[in-house]
Every structure is written in C-alpha cells, then in structure tokens.
Scaffold this motif. Sequence first.
Motif, mmCIF file in Angstrom:
data_model
loop_
_atom_site.group_PDB
_atom_site.id
_atom_site.type_symbol
_atom_site.label_atom_id
_atom_site.label_comp_id
_atom_site.label_asym_id
_atom_site.label_seq_id
_atom_site.Cartn_x
_atom_site.Cartn_y
_atom_site.Cartn_z
ATOM 1 N N THR A 141 0.804 -1.228 0.000
ATOM 2 C CA THR A 141 0.000 0.000 0.000
ATOM 3 C C THR A 141 0.834 1.275 0.000
ATOM 4 O O THR A 141 0.322 2.351 -0.276
ATOM 5 C CB THR A 141 -0.938 0.054 1.235
ATOM 6 N N VAL A 142 2.124 1.152 0.328
ATOM 7 C CA VAL A 142 2.984 2.342 0.393
ATOM 8 C C VAL A 142 3.873 2.400 -0.845
ATOM 9 O O VAL A 142 4.504 1.403 -1.210
ATOM 10 C CB VAL A 142 3.866 2.309 1.667
ATOM 11 N N PRO A 143 3.949 3.554 -1.530
ATOM 12 C CA PRO A 143 4.798 3.688 -2.732
ATOM 13 C C PRO A 143 6.274 3.823 -2.355
ATOM 14 O O PRO A 143 6.862 4.905 -2.447
ATOM 15 C CB PRO A 143 4.259 4.957 -3.394
ATOM 16 N N TRP A 144 6.879 2.732 -1.930
ATOM 17 C CA TRP A 144 8.239 2.758 -1.421
ATOM 18 C C TRP A 144 9.235 3.327 -2.429
ATOM 19 O O TRP A 144 10.044 4.192 -2.101
ATOM 20 C CB TRP A 144 8.670 1.351 -1.006
ATOM 21 N N LYS A 145 9.204 2.817 -3.671
ATOM 22 C CA LYS A 145 10.187 3.244 -4.669
ATOM 23 C C LYS A 145 10.070 4.725 -4.978
ATOM 24 O O LYS A 145 11.080 5.420 -5.139
ATOM 25 C CB LYS A 145 10.030 2.408 -5.953
ATOM 26 N N GLU A 146 8.826 5.213 -5.069
ATOM 27 C CA GLU A 146 8.629 6.639 -5.351
ATOM 28 C C GLU A 146 9.209 7.516 -4.253
ATOM 29 O O GLU A 146 9.611 8.657 -4.491
ATOM 30 C CB GLU A 146 7.130 6.949 -5.522
ATOM 31 N N CYS A 147 9.255 6.973 -3.028
ATOM 32 C CA CYS A 147 9.806 7.732 -1.903
ATOM 33 C C CYS A 147 11.308 7.511 -1.745
ATOM 34 O O CYS A 147 11.940 8.114 -0.862
ATOM 35 C CB CYS A 147 9.097 7.332 -0.599
ATOM 36 N N GLY A 148 11.893 6.616 -2.569
ATOM 37 C CA GLY A 148 13.328 6.387 -2.509
ATOM 38 C C GLY A 148 13.740 5.226 -1.616
ATOM 39 O O GLY A 148 14.884 5.173 -1.156
ATOM 40 N N PHE A 149 12.817 4.268 -1.346
ATOM 41 C CA PHE A 149 13.095 3.151 -0.454
ATOM 42 C C PHE A 149 12.971 1.818 -1.199
ATOM 43 O O PHE A 149 12.179 1.679 -2.138
ATOM 44 C CB PHE A 149 12.126 3.145 0.741
ATOM 45 N N GLU A 150 13.727 0.830 -0.722
ATOM 46 C CA GLU A 150 13.661 -0.521 -1.268
ATOM 47 C C GLU A 150 13.473 -1.504 -0.114
ATOM 48 O O GLU A 150 14.263 -1.522 0.835
ATOM 49 C CB GLU A 150 14.958 -0.860 -2.016
#
Length: 461
Positions: free
Chosen positions: A20-29
């Motif tokens: 549910t969280v846009p991890w990649k868009e926020c810079g996370f993997e």
Amino acid sequence: MIRTLIVDDEHLVRKGLVFTVPWKECGFEIVAEADNGESALDIIDRVPIDLLLTDLTMPVMDGFELMRIVKERHPAVRTVVLTCHQDFHFLQDAMRLGAIDYVVKTDIADNVLEEMLLRISERIAAEQAQGGPAEASGQAKQAESRESLVVMIPERVTPRARPAGLEGAVQIQDSIWMVPGKTSSEIDALLSRIEREGEADKLCYARVTNWPDKPRTSDWLPVLKERMFYESYANDEYIVSLSELIGEKPSTMDVPADIRQAWRNQRWLFDKKEFEDLLLAIRDNKPSYRSVVTMFEELAAAWDLIAVNNRLWPDWRMATAAFTTLVEWQRWFEQASISITQYARSRGFSNDVFIAIMRALEMLHTDSGESANRTELSAKVNLSQSYFSTIFKEIIGKSFHEAVKEARLEKAKQMLVRHADMPIYWIAEKTGFQDEKYFSKIFRLQTGMVPSEFRERQLRR
C-alpha cells in the motif's frame, strides 16, 4: 535507494505495508521482512540495512530488545517504530533507544507513513551529502546533555495533527507535542527542519534542558505553560531547565480585583499609556495565566457583537486560538482597540459615552442572566434609560433586547461545556431563559443544533 527491513509479527500488517505504500517513489527498497526481533537481527547481521521499521510488541524478541542490540551492533541503522500505542512513556522509551520517528498502525492508510518516508529520505540525503552520519560521534553525543522540545499548536486549527518536520514527536496533550531525550545538536537540526517546512511561524515552542529519564508530565508542564505565558514571545525560542520547572508550582492566584476592575472599565481604550500600565501590572503580579486568559476572552466575546455588526475584525476565536503568551494577547487588544476607537471617532461619539456603552456591553456578557436588564445597566453606567437605549443601538448596531438574547446564548455555550454534568434546564435558568423549550428553540435557530448536541460536539474535540 534506502534499504529497508520491515519487522512485524502480523503477516497481514507486513503485506499491507509492502503493497500500500509507494516505497520506490519515496526512494526506499524493501530488502527483507521478519516476524520477530530475533529473525530481524539475523537478517541485519547478514544484509546491509539503512532503515529498520519495527513493531514493538512481538514474540521471541520484542522491538525494544531489537533496538537495543541494533544500536550497539549497527549504530548507522535508523529505526522507525510501528505501533498501536500512543502512550507517552511507551513511545518515550522507543525514542530513547534511538527511534527517529513512529507511525501508529491505524494511520497507515492516511498517507502519514508516506509523508514521513519522504522526510526521512530528505534527511538521509542531507546527511550523506555532508559525509554521512558520523558513528565516531556517538560518545560525544552520549556526553552531551539531553533536551526535549515542547511544541504548542493551535488546537482549533490542527486539533490532532503532528506538525510537519516533527518526526519522533509524542502527543502529551491535545495541542501539545514533545520530542523527548535528544541532544542539543539534534534539537537544532529538528528546528531547522521545522523552519524549512514553513511551520515555525505557526508554533510556540520551548527547549527543556537537563532532561532525565521519564519525568512525570504533571510535574513540569503546568509550570512551563505559565512561564511561557509571561516570559516567552511568539515564535521565539524559549529555553528552561527541567530542574527549575519541577522546583516550582503554578500560580493559583486570581487576577487582583483592582486590575480586573480597571480592565473591565475599559478607559484604556482611548489611553495607550493606561493600557500598557495595566498589562505591566498583570505581568508584575503574575496571577494564574488561566485567570488572565479567561478575563481576556470574556472581553473579546463582549466586543464580538460590535465587531460583527460593524465588520471591525474577523472572528476573534480563530485569531486567538493559537495564543500561548501574554504578548500575543497584548498585540491583539492593541489592534482591536485601534479599530474600535477609529469606529467611535468616525461616528462622532464622545469618549465618555462610548466607554459607557462598551462597559454595559461587557457587563451584559459577563453577568448575563436574570439580572441583565436595561434599568440596572443604564444606572451602572450613569445614563438615562431612554438615552441608553438609543445610543446603545447606534453604537452596537442592534437593540438592547437583541443584544441580551445573544449574550445569554453566548454564555449558555460556555456553560454547556464548563458544567457538562448539569442538566439543560439548569443552564437555561442560569442564563436567563425561564423556559427550557424556548431556550432550546432559540439556541437551535442560532447554532443549527440543540444544546445537548452542541455540548456533545464540543466535549468530543
């Protein structure tokens, strides 16, 4: 990309976070998941991790123990707490172990986590641009004295929202947040982020130094509020030692009778020096800040009728909702007085007559009830009944009868909340309405709801 490990014993929670969280868009993997602290520790020992997002209550090894070990073995790993708890001491323990922020599980669907991740990403990028977090500074940080940042925000504007830039803040009262147990340099960095977020002008905050383990909020917060009221200036940094706060007791003294009477007489409306002397007397005597604010609010509420009818200023409640200092109230009354005196002169009213009507308006609001009548008020301000009625409507913009009704309704609103355990008929009687049904009808016409509904909504805030 910021390498992230999610640790939670609930499978659905982990999967919900992942999808549910846009991890990649926020810079996370997301590099791994774990269902307890022991499994997470095994992963961290083998796989490079930048961010640990962990639950606190888990089997085998809980989040607290995991954070202690990670702090020793992998000090460069940043930790964010994922929890169902909003208890102050519970979260304070997590912050003391090095957590840089926390997320309540029920807030995940409200973009709270996404906003926090963006802040963390910016913070990590800034640190890396400066050469990365210096692990060697750990001992220096430990030697540095601990502080807490206490932030007061306007409850009516953002009733339960954490201010932007305040990651790691714990809510200790409805409009008060705190970031506990940080070093001076960490507080400096936090204030810089608040400034960058554009929040500094909306907040009133204090740095409390010499912060020990788990001080009781009731031992220091009331004194801090009172000190800030008299000694702080809006948007300015206020620094005080916790030992000073714990050694004091908040004032229980009411506003002295001579100061209260001079305030209610309002002769200072046309005399700036008298106004300044009156505020100086309040500051010198330092009565309970709550009694001072109540006195200010009563007069502001009384002035509201003339302000609304003649469009002198916008809603005073919204304008003063965020006030935490005496100087803020002083500035508001200075500006309001200018508007009132300009209005009086533009209409050609003499100072004495205008002040007489303003005194009557204040008494009408403060003493509204069975005794609020034209005969008594006109005698108290030394005007004949007929002239009083005529000049009252000219100055205020409404007849005395209409003003009485509005004053009683305003008083009823206050009493419905202050005396929440009292029945509606008692509130009606105390505010001059002998018939409860008529009171409810008039109240609904003005507010759009019956008194019981109004009370319920106010108490839920």
